[in-house]
Design a protein around this motif. Structure first.
Motif, PDB file in Angstrom:
ATOM      1  N   UNK A   1       0.838  -1.203   0.000  1.00 27.39           N
ATOM      2  CA  UNK A   1       0.000   0.000   0.000  1.00 27.39           C
ATOM      3  C   UNK A   1       0.867   1.245   0.000  1.00 27.39           C
ATOM      4  N   UNK A   2       0.245   2.380  -0.283  1.00 23.70           N
ATOM      5  CA  UNK A   2       0.915   3.677  -0.194  1.00 23.70           C
ATOM      6  C   UNK A   2      -0.131   4.753   0.027  1.00 23.70           C
ATOM      7  N   UNK A   3       0.137   5.665   0.946  1.00 19.75           N
ATOM      8  CA  UNK A   3      -0.719   6.820   1.218  1.00 19.75           C
ATOM      9  C   UNK A   3       0.153   8.069   1.135  1.00 19.75           C
ATOM     10  N   UNK A   4      -0.260   9.048   0.336  1.00 22.63           N
ATOM     11  CA  UNK A   4       0.574  10.232   0.101  1.00 22.63           C
ATOM     12  C   UNK A   4      -0.275  11.501   0.151  1.00 22.63           C
TER      13      UNK A   4
ATOM     14  N   UNK B   1       4.163  14.284   1.945  1.00 24.30           N
ATOM     15  CA  UNK B   1       4.653  13.134   2.703  1.00 24.30           C
ATOM     16  C   UNK B   1       4.070  11.875   2.096  1.00 24.30           C
ATOM     17  N   UNK B   2       4.604  10.734   2.483  1.00 23.28           N
ATOM     18  CA  UNK B   2       4.040   9.460   2.057  1.00 23.28           C
ATOM     19  C   UNK B   2       4.513   8.362   2.994  1.00 23.28           C
ATOM     20  N   UNK B   3       3.742   7.300   3.054  1.00 24.13           N
ATOM     21  CA  UNK B   3       4.119   6.100   3.793  1.00 24.13           C
ATOM     22  C   UNK B   3       3.610   4.910   2.993  1.00 24.13           C
TER      23      UNK B   3
ATOM     24  N   UNK C   1      17.608 -17.195  -3.112  1.00 28.44           N
ATOM     25  CA  UNK C   1      17.257 -15.827  -2.753  1.00 28.44           C
ATOM     26  C   UNK C   1      15.768 -15.699  -2.448  1.00 28.44           C
ATOM     27  N   UNK C   2      15.445 -14.779  -1.524  1.00 24.65           N
ATOM     28  CA  UNK C   2      14.062 -14.493  -1.159  1.00 24.65           C
ATOM     29  C   UNK C   2      13.691 -13.084  -1.642  1.00 24.65           C
ATOM     30  N   UNK C   3      12.408 -12.775  -1.789  1.00 25.42           N
ATOM     31  CA  UNK C   3      12.001 -11.427  -2.227  1.00 25.42           C
ATOM     32  C   UNK C   3      12.378 -10.360  -1.202  1.00 25.42           C
ATOM     33  N   UNK C   4      12.675  -9.179  -1.709  1.00 25.97           N
ATOM     34  CA  UNK C   4      12.889  -8.022  -0.844  1.00 25.97           C
ATOM     35  C   UNK C   4      11.535  -7.449  -0.426  1.00 25.97           C
ATOM     36  N   UNK C   5      11.439  -7.045   0.837  1.00 28.65           N
ATOM     37  CA  UNK C   5      10.225  -6.383   1.344  1.00 28.65           C
ATOM     38  C   UNK C   5      10.642  -5.130   2.096  1.00 28.65           C
ATOM     39  N   UNK C   6       9.839  -4.084   1.991  1.00 30.96           N
ATOM     40  CA  UNK C   6      10.222  -2.811   2.600  1.00 30.96           C
ATOM     41  C   UNK C   6       9.023  -2.075   3.165  1.00 30.96           C
ATOM     42  N   UNK C   7       9.316  -1.234   4.151  1.00 32.73           N
ATOM     43  CA  UNK C   7       8.355  -0.279   4.707  1.00 32.73           C
ATOM     44  C   UNK C   7       9.075   1.057   4.808  1.00 32.73           C
ATOM     45  N   UNK C   8       8.461   2.105   4.296  1.00 34.01           N
ATOM     46  CA  UNK C   8       9.168   3.382   4.284  1.00 34.01           C
ATOM     47  C   UNK C   8       8.243   4.574   4.372  1.00 34.01           C
TER      48      UNK C   8
ATOM     49  N   UNK D   1      13.132   7.497   4.742  1.00 31.91           N
ATOM     50  CA  UNK D   1      13.601   6.462   5.665  1.00 31.91           C
ATOM     51  C   UNK D   1      12.919   5.154   5.286  1.00 31.91           C
ATOM     52  N   UNK D   2      13.705   4.166   4.885  1.00 37.55           N
ATOM     53  CA  UNK D   2      13.167   2.881   4.438  1.00 37.55           C
ATOM     54  C   UNK D   2      13.784   1.738   5.238  1.00 37.55           C
ATOM     55  N   UNK D   3      12.944   0.847   5.732  1.00 34.04           N
ATOM     56  CA  UNK D   3      13.383  -0.375   6.400  1.00 34.04           C
ATOM     57  C   UNK D   3      13.161  -1.553   5.468  1.00 34.04           C
ATOM     58  N   UNK D   4      14.224  -2.339   5.260  1.00 39.38           N
ATOM     59  CA  UNK D   4      14.162  -3.473   4.341  1.00 39.38           C
ATOM     60  C   UNK D   4      14.275  -4.796   5.105  1.00 39.38           C
TER      61      UNK D   4
END
Length: 253
Positions: A122-125, A139-141, A168-175, A197-200
């Protein structure tokens, strides 16, 4: 790529049907190691096809709904491998405008990957333009998902000491990010800056596994943060300048 566009309801409902095809053929020639040996030649062929549909519906003034589906199929082949993978995605996005100065974009996406399963992102901006100064605050998250490519999973390059990793496994992120844009002189100058700021989780990273030998591995947790900035200027009606600067820090956590 080819597209067909169908417009309905007096232009308020736009439908785009697309088909895309990409064929990438690569040949690598490694020079002979001595006067008594021949050059080594290798090749690979990658094919990607995409079928997609996007609907764009103007619900009312300042309220727009965008939605769609897409199917991607890819294959990679050379003398020793012939892997395939595919992904089916669906998304919906609502673009809203309130009181002439407040904007909100919200979207949701679902991916079903043939090799790695299903993921929801998802994304909210939001954005707001201040009166008098016309400063845009934004802003966005959101979250992200990215599957490894077939090349990262299966394609070796022995001449360069690089070997693929099929585990290898898929990359996942929250930012999230927050910033501003400032226009000046009737928008002939515009500048701004954004902090991100992104957490992977399972970030892909190149690692050395032996002298002159490397591969890719997943980093359990990683963080990337920093600031990106820009300056756009309109010197004349036919001359524009764009400057940008980004400072990124990445940390293996």
């Amino acid at each position: 790529r080819g597209e067909a566009v169908i417009t309905l309801l007096d232009g308020t409902f736009r439908n785009v049907f697309g088909i895309g095809y990409t064929n990438t053929h690569r040949t690598d020639l490694t020079p002979a190691t001595s006067a008594f040996s021949d050059p080594a030649q290798s090749w690979s062929n990658g094919i990607r096809t995409r079928y997609d549909y996007q609907g764009d519906y103007q619900i009312m003034e300042g309220q727009r709904l965008v939605f769609g589906v897409q199917r991607d199929d890819e294959s990679l082949s050379n003398k020793t491998i012939n892997p395939k993978n595919g992904n089916t995605g669906a998304y919906v996005q609502l673009q809203q405008k309130f009181f002439e100065r407040f904007y909100l974009t919200s979207n949701l996406r679902y991916d079903d990957n043939d090799a790695f399963g299903s993921y929801m992102t998802y994304r909210v901006a939001p954005a707001y333009i201040l009166p008098w100064t016309e400063t845009k605050l934004k802003a966005s998250v959101g979250t992200g998902f990215k599957a490894p490519t077939l090349s990262q999973l299966y394609q070796d390059f022995p001449a360069f000491g690089f070997y693929a990793n099929p585990n290898l496994r898929p990359e996942k992120s929250t930012g999230w990010d927050a910033g501003f844009e400032q226009p000046l002189f009737n928008d002939r100058i515009r500048f701004g800056a954004t902090y991100f700021d992104n957490d992977f989780k399972d970030l892909l990273k190149a690692v050395t596994i032996a002298p002159f030998t490397s591969t890719l591995e997943n980093v359990g947790r990683a963080r990337a943060y920093g600031v990106e900035s820009f300056l756009d200027t309109v010197a004349t009606d036919t001359l524009k300048f764009k400057f940008s600067y980004t400072n990124t820090s990445t940390r293996n956590e």
